[in-house]
Design an enzyme around this catalytic site. Structure first.
Site, PDB file in Angstrom:
ATOM      1  CG  HIS A 166      -5.686  -2.817   0.787  1.00 19.87           C
ATOM      2  ND1 HIS A 166      -5.114  -2.355  -0.372  1.00 19.87           N
ATOM      3  CD2 HIS A 166      -5.065  -2.153   1.801  1.00 19.87           C
ATOM      4  CE1 HIS A 166      -4.188  -1.452  -0.082  1.00 19.87           C
ATOM      5  NE2 HIS A 166      -4.131  -1.314   1.223  1.00 19.87           N
TER       6      HIS A 166
ATOM      7  CG  ASP B 172      -7.127  -3.375  -2.701  1.00 17.76           C
ATOM      8  OD1 ASP B 172      -7.732  -2.591  -1.950  1.00 17.76           O
ATOM      9  OD2 ASP B 172      -5.885  -3.462  -2.740  1.00 17.76           O
TER      10      ASP B 172
ATOM     11  CB  SER C 150      -0.973  -0.053   1.171  1.00 15.31           C
ATOM     12  OG  SER C 150      -1.997   0.882   1.001  1.00 15.31           O
TER      13      SER C 150
END
Length: 340
Positions: free
Chosen positions: A320, A291, A162
């Site tokens: 995610h 996600d 991320s």
């Protein structure tokens, strides 16, 4: 992502904030939760440059590999890191608003396969200084360079999730020459999350304004709700894993509210198109097509178009936070890439 994609049929609402996902892939296949060693994998994002970047210089760590320590930036920020084992170094870069602890499942796994594993709490997060400045992608990458030089890491592999993926991209592009062997981007934010004229598939700025307003109003409640879509616990047949949710909340609340607030702009508004093009080392790009935090069509698919030497893998139905709830799948896939 179009405005239509943010309607209730393709969105998650947390106290009035829309967290968008790709509504063309609403179903989720059964997700294995075997192999959980701990940790809760997070990140929403990566970096807008907010002001001047302080220069950084490391304080030499204690002699030998003792497990953890601190390096210090010239602006006074003390940066906590873990350093376990011997062998080729693998450095892990966590997401917003988490800590190095989010990589527990990976650090133990790769340590067991003969690698030296390192993870740092980003400034403003975890055990590092709760900074009020320097909370931007340029400084994050400079902080990584500080630790890399202090530990004299060479032929290293950098793995980012991320926001940590944005940190990896900027570090490799600007500081990694001669020290980086490979990189892995997992559910990562580059090239840019927010919608702009050059990125019409991005999310509206109002989404990230909502994150900021909820963090400022009630950070504890906001962080209690985010892990639900983060790990796909809102999907049919995917009950909340309480330990994972609580670990995510614990890590988020360890950091500084000001630094985490600033980081939202960093992970959503920093254009890293140039960074991706400059990543000439082999790069593995991984993301789940369910996600709900970082839409994969505006992330992994674009990364694969921009990175010169990449391998792309999309996981059907994965969230995610797949590095935590699907560690038994992701870890061997990453190991295979490292061994190539």
């Amino acid at each position: 992502m179009r405005d239509a994609d943010l309607k209730p049929s393709g969105s998650i609402i947390i106290k009035g904030t829309t967290m968008a996902f790709d509504p063309t892939n609403p179903s989720v296949s059964t997700v294995s939760r075997r192999g959980l060693i701990g940790g809760a994998t997070m990140a929403i994002g990566a970096a807008a440059v907010l002001g001047e970047t302080p220069s950084v210089a490391a304080v030499a760590p204690a002699a030998g590999n003792v497990g953890d320590g601190f390096v210090t930036a010239t602006d006074g920020a003390r940066l906590f890191y873990k350093d376990w084992g011997k062998g080729q170094p693998v450095m892990f870069h966590h997401g917003w608003p988490l800590t190095a602890d989010d990589w527990d499942a990976q650090m133990l796994y790769f340590l067991g396969h003969g690698y030296r594993v390192i993870a740092m709490d980003r400034r403003g997060h975890g055990r590092s200084t709760q900074t009020t400045s320097g909370n931007d992608m340029d400084t994050y990458a400079s902080d990584v360079a500080t630790l890399v030089k202090a530990l004299d890491l060479r032929n290293a592999i950098h793995i980012g999730h991320s926001t940590g993926g944005g940190e990896v991209a900027r570090y490799v592009a600007r500081h990694g020459q001669g020290r980086v062997a490979k990189a892995v981007l997992v559910s990562s934010v580059p090239p840019i999350m927010v919608r702009t004229p050059s990125n019409p598939g991005g999310l509206p700025k109002s989404v990230f304004d909502g994150f900021r307003s909820q963090l400022a109003a009630d950070r504890a409640e906001f962080y209690w709700q985010v892990p639900v879509p983060f790990y796909g616990f809102n999907r049919p047949g995917k009950p909340v894993i309480e330990g994972v949710r609580r670990n995510w909340w614990r890590q988020g609340m360890m950091g500084g509210a000001k630094a985490q607030y600033d980081c939202i702009a960093a992970f959503s508004e920093t254009d890293q198109t140039g960074d991706l093009k400059a990543m000439t080392v082999p790069v593995l790009v991984l993301q789940g097509d369910d996600d709900q935090i970082v839409p994969y069509k505006d992330a992994a698919l674009l990364q694969a178009k921009l990175i010169p030497n990449n391998t792309l893998k999309i996981y059907p139905g994965f969230s995610h936070g797949m590095l935590t709830v699907n560690a038994d799948v992701l870890n061997p896939d990453i190991l295979a890439f490292l061994k190539k």
